[in-house]
Scaffold this motif. Structure first.
Motif, PDB file in Angstrom:
ATOM      1  N   ASP A 282       2.084  28.166  39.632  1.00 11.70           N
ATOM      2  CA  ASP A 282       1.807  29.134  40.698  1.00 11.70           C
ATOM      3  C   ASP A 282       0.551  28.766  41.484  1.00 11.70           C
ATOM      4  O   ASP A 282       0.524  28.840  42.717  1.00 11.70           O
ATOM      5  N   THR A 283      -0.508  28.381  40.776  1.00 14.40           N
ATOM      6  CA  THR A 283      -1.760  28.041  41.449  1.00 14.40           C
ATOM      7  C   THR A 283      -1.593  26.799  42.317  1.00 14.40           C
ATOM      8  O   THR A 283      -2.118  26.728  43.433  1.00 14.40           O
ATOM      9  N   THR A 284      -0.856  25.836  41.808  1.00 20.38           N
ATOM     10  CA  THR A 284      -0.568  24.627  42.585  1.00 20.38           C
ATOM     11  C   THR A 284       0.213  24.973  43.844  1.00 20.38           C
ATOM     12  O   THR A 284      -0.047  24.435  44.934  1.00 20.38           O
ATOM     13  N   ALA A 285       1.187  25.899  43.702  1.00 22.88           N
ATOM     14  CA  ALA A 285       2.004  26.303  44.852  1.00 22.88           C
ATOM     15  C   ALA A 285       1.173  27.033  45.903  1.00 22.88           C
ATOM     16  O   ALA A 285       1.404  26.880  47.106  1.00 22.88           O
ATOM     17  N   VAL A 286       0.203  27.839  45.471  1.00 30.27           N
ATOM     18  CA  VAL A 286      -0.673  28.534  46.414  1.00 30.27           C
ATOM     19  C   VAL A 286      -1.450  27.536  47.253  1.00 30.27           C
ATOM     20  O   VAL A 286      -1.550  27.669  48.479  1.00 30.27           O
ATOM     21  N   VAL A 287      -1.990  26.510  46.598  1.00 26.64           N
ATOM     22  CA  VAL A 287      -2.798  25.513  47.311  1.00 26.64           C
ATOM     23  C   VAL A 287      -1.924  24.668  48.235  1.00 26.64           C
ATOM     24  O   VAL A 287      -2.288  24.408  49.388  1.00 26.64           O
ATOM     25  N   ALA A 288      -0.759  24.272  47.732  1.00 29.32           N
ATOM     26  CA  ALA A 288       0.124  23.428  48.540  1.00 29.32           C
ATOM     27  C   ALA A 288       0.730  24.204  49.707  1.00 29.32           C
ATOM     28  O   ALA A 288       0.772  23.714  50.839  1.00 29.32           O
ATOM     29  N   GLY A 289       1.195  25.433  49.447  1.00 29.27           N
ATOM     30  CA  GLY A 289       1.870  26.204  50.484  1.00 29.27           C
ATOM     31  C   GLY A 289       0.935  26.907  51.438  1.00 29.27           C
ATOM     32  O   GLY A 289       1.256  27.082  52.619  1.00 29.27           O
ATOM     33  N   GLY A 290      -0.245  27.320  50.950  1.00 27.50           N
ATOM     34  CA  GLY A 290      -1.161  28.073  51.798  1.00 27.50           C
ATOM     35  C   GLY A 290      -2.283  27.260  52.399  1.00 27.50           C
ATOM     36  O   GLY A 290      -2.755  27.559  53.497  1.00 27.50           O
ATOM     37  N   VAL A 329       2.852  34.402  45.551  1.00 27.65           N
ATOM     38  CA  VAL A 329       2.781  32.990  45.932  1.00 27.65           C
ATOM     39  C   VAL A 329       3.726  32.739  47.103  1.00 27.65           C
ATOM     40  O   VAL A 329       3.390  32.072  48.082  1.00 27.65           O
ATOM     41  N   GLY A 330       4.936  33.291  47.004  1.00 27.42           N
ATOM     42  CA  GLY A 330       5.900  33.151  48.090  1.00 27.42           C
ATOM     43  C   GLY A 330       5.430  33.815  49.367  1.00 27.42           C
ATOM     44  O   GLY A 330       5.652  33.296  50.468  1.00 27.42           O
ATOM     45  N   LEU A 331       4.759  34.946  49.242  1.00 28.74           N
ATOM     46  CA  LEU A 331       4.235  35.656  50.410  1.00 28.74           C
ATOM     47  C   LEU A 331       3.171  34.832  51.115  1.00 28.74           C
ATOM     48  O   LEU A 331       3.128  34.765  52.350  1.00 28.74           O
ATOM     49  N   ILE A 332       2.316  34.176  50.339  1.00 31.60           N
ATOM     50  CA  ILE A 332       1.277  33.322  50.921  1.00 31.60           C
ATOM     51  C   ILE A 332       1.894  32.118  51.618  1.00 31.60           C
ATOM     52  O   ILE A 332       1.489  31.734  52.717  1.00 31.60           O
ATOM     53  N   ALA A 333       2.896  31.525  50.979  1.00 34.97           N
ATOM     54  CA  ALA A 333       3.554  30.365  51.590  1.00 34.97           C
ATOM     55  C   ALA A 333       4.223  30.738  52.905  1.00 34.97           C
ATOM     56  O   ALA A 333       4.284  29.927  53.830  1.00 34.97           O
ATOM     57  N   MET A 334       4.714  31.978  53.002  1.00 32.00           N
ATOM     58  CA  MET A 334       5.425  32.415  54.202  1.00 32.00           C
ATOM     59  C   MET A 334       4.466  32.814  55.313  1.00 32.00           C
ATOM     60  O   MET A 334       4.654  32.443  56.477  1.00 32.00           O
ATOM     61  N   THR A 335       3.422  33.573  54.987  1.00 33.50           N
ATOM     62  CA  THR A 335       2.519  34.098  56.009  1.00 33.50           C
ATOM     63  C   THR A 335       1.334  33.185  56.297  1.00 33.50           C
ATOM     64  O   THR A 335       0.718  33.287  57.352  1.00 33.50           O
ATOM     65  N   LYS A 336       0.991  32.314  55.319  1.00 35.35           N
ATOM     66  CA  LYS A 336      -0.173  31.427  55.419  1.00 35.35           C
ATOM     67  C   LYS A 336      -1.499  32.194  55.444  1.00 35.35           C
ATOM     68  O   LYS A 336      -2.546  31.622  55.783  1.00 35.35           O
ATOM     69  N   VAL A 337      -1.476  33.475  55.090  1.00 31.37           N
ATOM     70  CA  VAL A 337      -2.702  34.275  55.025  1.00 31.37           C
ATOM     71  C   VAL A 337      -3.361  34.022  53.678  1.00 31.37           C
ATOM     72  O   VAL A 337      -2.885  34.492  52.646  1.00 31.37           O
ATOM     73  N   VAL A 338      -4.462  33.276  53.662  1.00 30.88           N
ATOM     74  CA  VAL A 338      -5.112  32.887  52.410  1.00 30.88           C
ATOM     75  C   VAL A 338      -6.557  33.367  52.332  1.00 30.88           C
ATOM     76  O   VAL A 338      -7.245  33.071  51.348  1.00 30.88           O
TER      77      VAL A 338
END
Length: 462
Positions: A282-290, A329-338
């Motif tokens: 999950d943490t890796t996905a946050v960094v990669a997607g966001g 995590v999916g929400l961050i990847a979609m909105t890019k709000v980090v």
């Protein structure tokens, strides 16, 4: 003039940056969005476990409505505190990333087994020890980071989904009631499920993330119509909670005295290893997607430490473990709000909700079929996610053997628990009712034993 014209653009841009000043009026709605995406899922695991738990020294199954309201209050509080520490670390605990924490579904099957075959106090003792173990693993991540391979994580995630299917089905049919499977329960569960699906299909943008909340509202209303719950029952629960707990109250520390059982502790520790693997993903996905970059060793270490030590704190509050939430995590990847300041308002909202017991009292009245309808597809989604992870690892001979053997033995043996009759009791206690533990251990062993180049040798032989 130039300053005035540029300031709005700066504030908008900062929402998509990890750090930066964002006007409160813009930050609050984006922070609340994260809370709405995970609010119900954060409460469902503890409600499911408490619905079947046994208390030490009591012949009754389950926990009273007042006690459940207190625990739901703790669940909201600890989720907000964990998220806040992930955003703004304390020492080396926390990733300094927009990782939203909540009560974990990963532990439900194992915790249910311990809470029913031992008792709730034994479950709490195991959570406290297991959380400290994962926290220490986080602080020492650099020394073992190569041990958990992608195929092991994929097998574990797939098994978590399979192990939760019966939990969702039990809730769907009414929970542990005498008239389990009665038409009224099945109707509520089905309408709740259909509401989630229809809303997800028709909604646009981030609103899709609110499909569980929508299903909850619809299912709750239908529960009144079919007579599963009544206005009188709801008012009584509110009145009793306010009279006995108060309108505002801090979560209690050690509401249940922990009992430490070696087999229960080992069983939970294995699942904490699994949770660690999920948190890394999950943490890796946050960094990669966001953030569109690779994650650092320090960020993973801090995220795992927060996951573990805050789970131990959750146990001290009488609640179940917390972990990073994939839907956020999916929400961050979609909105890019980090932006950390923005998401902090979501964490503060959860903490404030945890200070008002009536909120927990309301959610303690959620009927089991409503929870089942909201979560049964979510559990199936975990299975599909695990399968996708296996597919990304590749279906070569080595990975196929690891996945097929670990899942078939890990799940198959728990479906025929008598196979453990001649094993030492501690082995039976850990693996007989815990398919996740079995799959994790087997996949880890095979990952070590099977040669890394076995597919290359096969091709060379041909």
């Amino acid at each position: 003039m130039s300053v005035k014209s540029s300031s709005p653009d700066v504030s908008i841009d900062n929402i998509y940056k990890l750090d930066g000043r964002v006007p409160v009026a813009k930050a609050i709605p984006f922070g609340l969005q994260h809370v709405m995406a995970m609010f119900v899922s954060n409460l469902a695991p503890i409600a499911m476990v408490c619905g079947v738990a046994k208390l030490l020294g009591s012949d009754q199954t389950g926990i009273s409505g007042i006690e459940l309201a207190r625990l739901l209050q703790s669940a909201m509080f600890i989720a907000g505190l964990g998220t806040l520490i992930q955003l703004y670390p304390v020492w080396r605990i926390g990733a300094k990333l927009p990782v939203v924490m909540g009560v974990s579904f990963t532990f439900v099957a194992t915790l249910t087994y311990i809470a029913t075959n031992f008792n709730y106090q034994t479950m709490i003792g195991a959570i406290i020890v297991g959380g400290c173990v994962e926290g220490c693993l986080g602080l020492t991540y650099r020394y073992w980071k190569r041990i958990v391979s992608p195929i092991v994580s994929a097998c574990v995630v797939t098994t978590i989904g399979f192990s939760l299917l019966s939990v969702g089905a039990r809730s769907f049919g009414g929970g542990y009631v005498d008239d389990f499977g009665a038409p009224k329960y099945m109707i509520v569960g089905l309408i709740t499920l259909l509401s989630c699906i229809i809303f997800s299909a028709l909604a646009k943008g981030f609103l899709k993330q609110l499909n569980v909340m929508f299903g909850l509202v619809v299912g709750y209303i239908v529960s009144f119509i079919v007579g599963i719950i009544s206005i009188q029952q709801l008012l009584k629960q509110f009145s009793t909670t306010i009279n006995e707990v108060g309108f505002i109250a801090l979560p209690r520390i050690l509401p249940y005295k922990p009992v430490f059982n070696i087999s229960a502790v080992l069983s939970i520790v294995v699942v904490f290893f699994v949770s660690a693997a999920e948190t890394i993903g999950d943490t890796t996905a946050v960094v990669a997607g966001g953030l569109d970059r690779d994650i650092t060793e320090k960020e993973i270490s801090g995220s795992l430490a927060c996951d573990g030590f805050l789970s131990a704190v959750s146990g001290l509050l009488g609640c179940t473990p917390i972990t990073s939430f994939s839907q956020n995590v999916g929400l961050i990847a979609m909105t890019k709000v980090v932006n950390r300041f923005t998401i902090m308002f979501g964490a503060l909202t959860l903490i404030l909700a945890g200070l008002f017991p009536p909120i927990g009292a309301f959610f303690s009245t959620l009927p089991q079929p409503v929870l089942g309808g909201c979560t049964i597809m979510m559990f199936g989604t975990i299975v599909v996610s695990g399968m996708n992870m296996i597919g990304k690892c590749g279906f070569n001979q080595r990975n196929t053997i690891i996945a097929a053997l670990s899942i078939s033995i890990g799940i198959g043996f728990t479906q025929t628990p008598d196979i453990f009759n001649y094993f030492p009791k501690i082995i039976a206690d850990i693996f007989a009712g815990n398919s996740v533990a079995g799959v994790f251990v087997l996949s880890m062993l095979m990952n070590f034993i099977l040669p890394k180049d076995m597919d290359v040798k096969k091709l060379a032989g041909m």
